[in-house]
Design a protein around this motif. Structure first.
Motif, PDB file in Angstrom:
ATOM      1  N   PRO A 260      31.536  14.801  -3.971  1.00  0.00           N
ATOM      2  CA  PRO A 260      32.921  14.807  -4.100  1.00  0.00           C
ATOM      3  C   PRO A 260      33.599  15.419  -2.737  1.00  0.00           C
ATOM      4  CG  PRO A 260      31.521  16.626  -5.872  1.00  0.00           C
ATOM      5  CD  PRO A 260      30.865  16.221  -5.114  1.00  0.00           C
ATOM      6  N   VAL A 261      34.772  14.238  -2.766  1.00  0.00           N
ATOM      7  CA  VAL A 261      35.346  14.995  -1.255  1.00  0.00           C
ATOM      8  C   VAL A 261      35.365  16.357  -0.618  1.00  0.00           C
ATOM      9  CG1 VAL A 261      37.377  14.141  -1.784  1.00  0.00           C
ATOM     10  CG2 VAL A 261      37.103  13.915   0.202  1.00  0.00           C
ATOM     11  N   ILE A 262      35.877  17.034  -1.427  1.00  0.00           N
ATOM     12  CA  ILE A 262      36.182  18.664  -0.321  1.00  0.00           C
ATOM     13  C   ILE A 262      34.625  19.444  -0.044  1.00  0.00           C
ATOM     14  CG2 ILE A 262      36.863  20.585  -1.294  1.00  0.00           C
ATOM     15  CD1 ILE A 262      39.386  18.373  -0.842  1.00  0.00           C
ATOM     16  N   ARG A 263      34.108  19.091  -0.930  1.00  0.00           N
ATOM     17  CA  ARG A 263      32.508  19.365  -0.557  1.00  0.00           C
ATOM     18  C   ARG A 263      32.150  18.741   0.911  1.00  0.00           C
ATOM     19  NH1 ARG A 263      28.164  18.559  -4.820  1.00  0.00           N
ATOM     20  NH2 ARG A 263      29.035  19.715  -5.711  1.00  0.00           N
ATOM     21  N   TYR A 264      32.135  17.681   0.568  1.00  0.00           N
ATOM     22  CA  TYR A 264      31.771  17.147   2.040  1.00  0.00           C
ATOM     23  C   TYR A 264      32.384  17.430   3.237  1.00  0.00           C
ATOM     24  CZ  TYR A 264      31.416  12.814   4.758  1.00  0.00           C
ATOM     25  OH  TYR A 264      30.736  11.751   6.703  1.00  0.00           O
ATOM     26  N   LEU A 265      33.889  17.600   3.065  1.00  0.00           N
ATOM     27  CA  LEU A 265      34.839  18.133   4.001  1.00  0.00           C
ATOM     28  C   LEU A 265      34.318  19.536   3.988  1.00  0.00           C
ATOM     29  CD1 LEU A 265      37.073  18.039   6.008  1.00  0.00           C
ATOM     30  CD2 LEU A 265      38.374  19.226   4.209  1.00  0.00           C
ATOM     31  N   ALA A 266      33.921  21.059   3.591  1.00  0.00           N
ATOM     32  CA  ALA A 266      33.202  21.825   3.952  1.00  0.00           C
ATOM     33  C   ALA A 266      32.088  21.502   4.253  1.00  0.00           C
ATOM     34  CB  ALA A 266      33.192  22.734   2.531  1.00  0.00           C
ATOM     35  N   THR A 267      30.910  20.852   4.218  1.00  0.00           N
ATOM     36  CA  THR A 267      29.747  20.367   5.009  1.00  0.00           C
ATOM     37  C   THR A 267      29.943  19.918   6.244  1.00  0.00           C
ATOM     38  OG1 THR A 267      28.462  19.987   2.386  1.00  0.00           O
ATOM     39  CG2 THR A 267      27.719  19.869   4.768  1.00  0.00           C
ATOM     40  N   TRP A 268      30.905  19.106   6.511  1.00  0.00           N
ATOM     41  CA  TRP A 268      30.932  18.456   7.827  1.00  0.00           C
ATOM     42  C   TRP A 268      31.912  19.534   8.753  1.00  0.00           C
ATOM     43  CZ3 TRP A 268      30.125  13.256   9.575  1.00  0.00           C
ATOM     44  CH2 TRP A 268      30.710  13.264  10.586  1.00  0.00           C
ATOM     45  N   ARG A 269      32.760  20.474   8.031  1.00  0.00           N
ATOM     46  CA  ARG A 269      33.176  20.747   9.349  1.00  0.00           C
ATOM     47  C   ARG A 269      32.244  21.954   9.210  1.00  0.00           C
ATOM     48  NH1 ARG A 269      38.577  22.883   5.123  1.00  0.00           N
ATOM     49  NH2 ARG A 269      40.003  21.089   5.948  1.00  0.00           N
ATOM     50  N   LEU A 270      31.150  22.376   8.470  1.00  0.00           N
ATOM     51  CA  LEU A 270      30.387  23.854   8.767  1.00  0.00           C
ATOM     52  C   LEU A 270      29.151  23.389  10.192  1.00  0.00           C
ATOM     53  CD1 LEU A 270      29.977  25.663   5.322  1.00  0.00           C
ATOM     54  CD2 LEU A 270      30.948  26.251   7.633  1.00  0.00           C
ATOM     55  N   GLN A 271      29.358  21.868  10.163  1.00  0.00           N
ATOM     56  CA  GLN A 271      27.913  21.344  10.291  1.00  0.00           C
ATOM     57  C   GLN A 271      28.499  21.188  11.848  1.00  0.00           C
ATOM     58  OE1 GLN A 271      27.273  17.787   7.936  1.00  0.00           O
ATOM     59  NE2 GLN A 271      24.753  18.620   7.961  1.00  0.00           N
ATOM     60  N   LEU A 272      29.454  20.279  12.175  1.00  0.00           N
ATOM     61  CA  LEU A 272      30.279  20.430  13.533  1.00  0.00           C
ATOM     62  C   LEU A 272      30.581  21.453  14.528  1.00  0.00           C
ATOM     63  CD1 LEU A 272      33.168  17.959  12.970  1.00  0.00           C
ATOM     64  CD2 LEU A 272      31.397  17.558  14.575  1.00  0.00           C
ATOM     65  N   ALA A 273      30.876  22.879  13.301  1.00  0.00           N
ATOM     66  CA  ALA A 273      30.838  24.320  14.013  1.00  0.00           C
ATOM     67  C   ALA A 273      29.275  24.656  13.792  1.00  0.00           C
ATOM     68  CB  ALA A 273      31.403  25.227  12.359  1.00  0.00           C
ATOM     69  N   HIS A 274      28.739  23.804  13.007  1.00  0.00           N
ATOM     70  CA  HIS A 274      27.111  24.885  14.189  1.00  0.00           C
ATOM     71  C   HIS A 274      26.421  24.063  15.024  1.00  0.00           C
ATOM     72  CE1 HIS A 274      22.492  25.357  13.830  1.00  0.00           C
ATOM     73  NE2 HIS A 274      22.466  26.162  13.405  1.00  0.00           N
ATOM     74  N   ASP A 275      27.015  23.084  15.598  1.00  0.00           N
ATOM     75  CA  ASP A 275      26.733  22.363  16.295  1.00  0.00           C
ATOM     76  C   ASP A 275      27.482  23.223  18.091  1.00  0.00           C
ATOM     77  OD1 ASP A 275      24.862  20.898  15.024  1.00  0.00           O
ATOM     78  OD2 ASP A 275      25.808  19.360  15.798  1.00  0.00           O
ATOM     79  N   HIS A 276      28.466  23.316  17.015  1.00  0.00           N
ATOM     80  CA  HIS A 276      29.587  24.204  18.534  1.00  0.00           C
ATOM     81  C   HIS A 276      29.349  25.052  18.995  1.00  0.00           C
ATOM     82  CE1 HIS A 276      32.962  23.920  20.787  1.00  0.00           C
ATOM     83  NE2 HIS A 276      32.792  25.159  20.375  1.00  0.00           N
TER      84      HIS A 276
END
Length: 322
Positions: A260-276
């Protein structure tokens, strides 16, 4: 092309083009191998890395478990996206040596020359070990097959390829100010060239997440989400970006992307945050807001659920690795 992903990108690039725009690599090693038959090299697993091989003279056999051996000739590019073990040989059945047991001449921290073999017919290979440096790159890499092979450039492209390889060699040997950045950007170009060829021709490139990026409507929503992960997106708002009803958008997104799109968004945000976190000293409340969380506490809870450790631990690990 090499500006940061937050910069405005012309719409004509499209969602797939924008994803390639985000494709960043960190160079870990470049090697020019001069190999005389008979010879063989056994490359171990390289976790989190991809390898790029360009045969500049002669030919060799490439073996990757689960695929047919390939005879690679001059002017060929081969990309192994997922760091899996592989072998190069001068001929089928030629004995191999483990890569790290073969002596090399180290010219810099990132560039070396390998001379190896029995003194016969010569093969020259330029070899790069690279690490995807953005979650878009890693997600794209996860969609690729075990081996990508671009057999030969035409005459015009061959000149461009050889010029690029000469630049890589010069930058790696001298490492002038900005040299490491030059190396990785040049490697980006070669890798993207191989991936573009695969995207244009492979049926698998029209499935899953890549199919979602190609989809005119879902692709628009993905582009908006990728460009502004900090925005308080709702399914309804993303559906409007796509020009679809909420229910049709939600079903189509899940069908193509696999979640689902909201799960995708949550994963995308956390992966970006992890790298940052591994690269930045920003306070956690600032990082939380940067990636769409209203409070540091909410961000830390979500991060620990996803990664099993708090954000501060990832930051400390990144500082130690650096």
């Amino acid at each position: 092309m090499w500006t940061t992903p937050t910069c405005a990108i012309p719409a004509v690039a499209g969602p797939l083009g924008e994803t390639l725009h985000m494709f960043r690599l960190t160079g870990t090693l470049y090697c020019r191998a001069e190999l005389s038959a008979p010879w063989g090299i056994d490359v171990p697993t390289l976790p989190g890395c991809m390898t790029l091989q360009v045969v500049t003279a002669g030919r060799c056999w490439l073996e990757v478990d689960g695929t047919e051996p390939q005879l690679i000739g001059p002017g060929s590019l081969t990309l192994i996206p997922d760091g899996v073990p592989h072998r190069f040989r001068s001929a089928p059945g030629a004995p191999t040596e483990p890569l790290f047991d073969i002596p090399v001449q180290r010219l810099s921290d990132r560039y070396e020359i390998m001379r190896h073999g029995g003194g016969g017919e010569l093969t020259q290979i330029t070899y790069a070990v690279l690490r995807p440096d953005h979650i878009a790159a890693r997600r794209l890499v996860a969609q690729l097959p075990p081996v990508l092979h671009l057999d030969r450039f035409d005459d015009d492209e061959a000149g461009w390829l050889h010029s690029t390889l000469r630049l890589i060699t010069r930058e790696a040997q001298t490492l002038q100010p900005g040299g490491e950045t030059m190396l990785t950007r040049l490697a980006d170009v070669l890798v993207i060239q191989v991936i573009r060829a695969w995207l244009e021709t492979a049926p698998e490139a029209r499935q899953g997440w890549l199919a979602a990026l190609r989809d005119e409507q879902i692709g628009r929503a993905l582009t908006a989400l990728h460009r502004a992960p900090e925005h308080d997106w709702s399914v309804a708002e993303l559906a409007r970006q796509a020009g679809m009803s909420r229910s049709a958008f939600a079903a189509r997104f899940t069908e193509l992307v696999g979640e689902p799109v909201i799960r995708y968004l949550a994963t995308w945000r956390l992966q970006l945050a992890h790298d940052h976190l591994r690269r930045s000293a920003e306070p956690l409340p600032v990082v939380a807001r940067r990636f769409g969380y209203q409070s540091e506490a909410a961000f830390c809870r979500a991060f620990k659920r996803a990664y099993g450790v708090p954000p501060g631990q990832v930051r400390r690990d990144g500082a130690e690795a650096g």
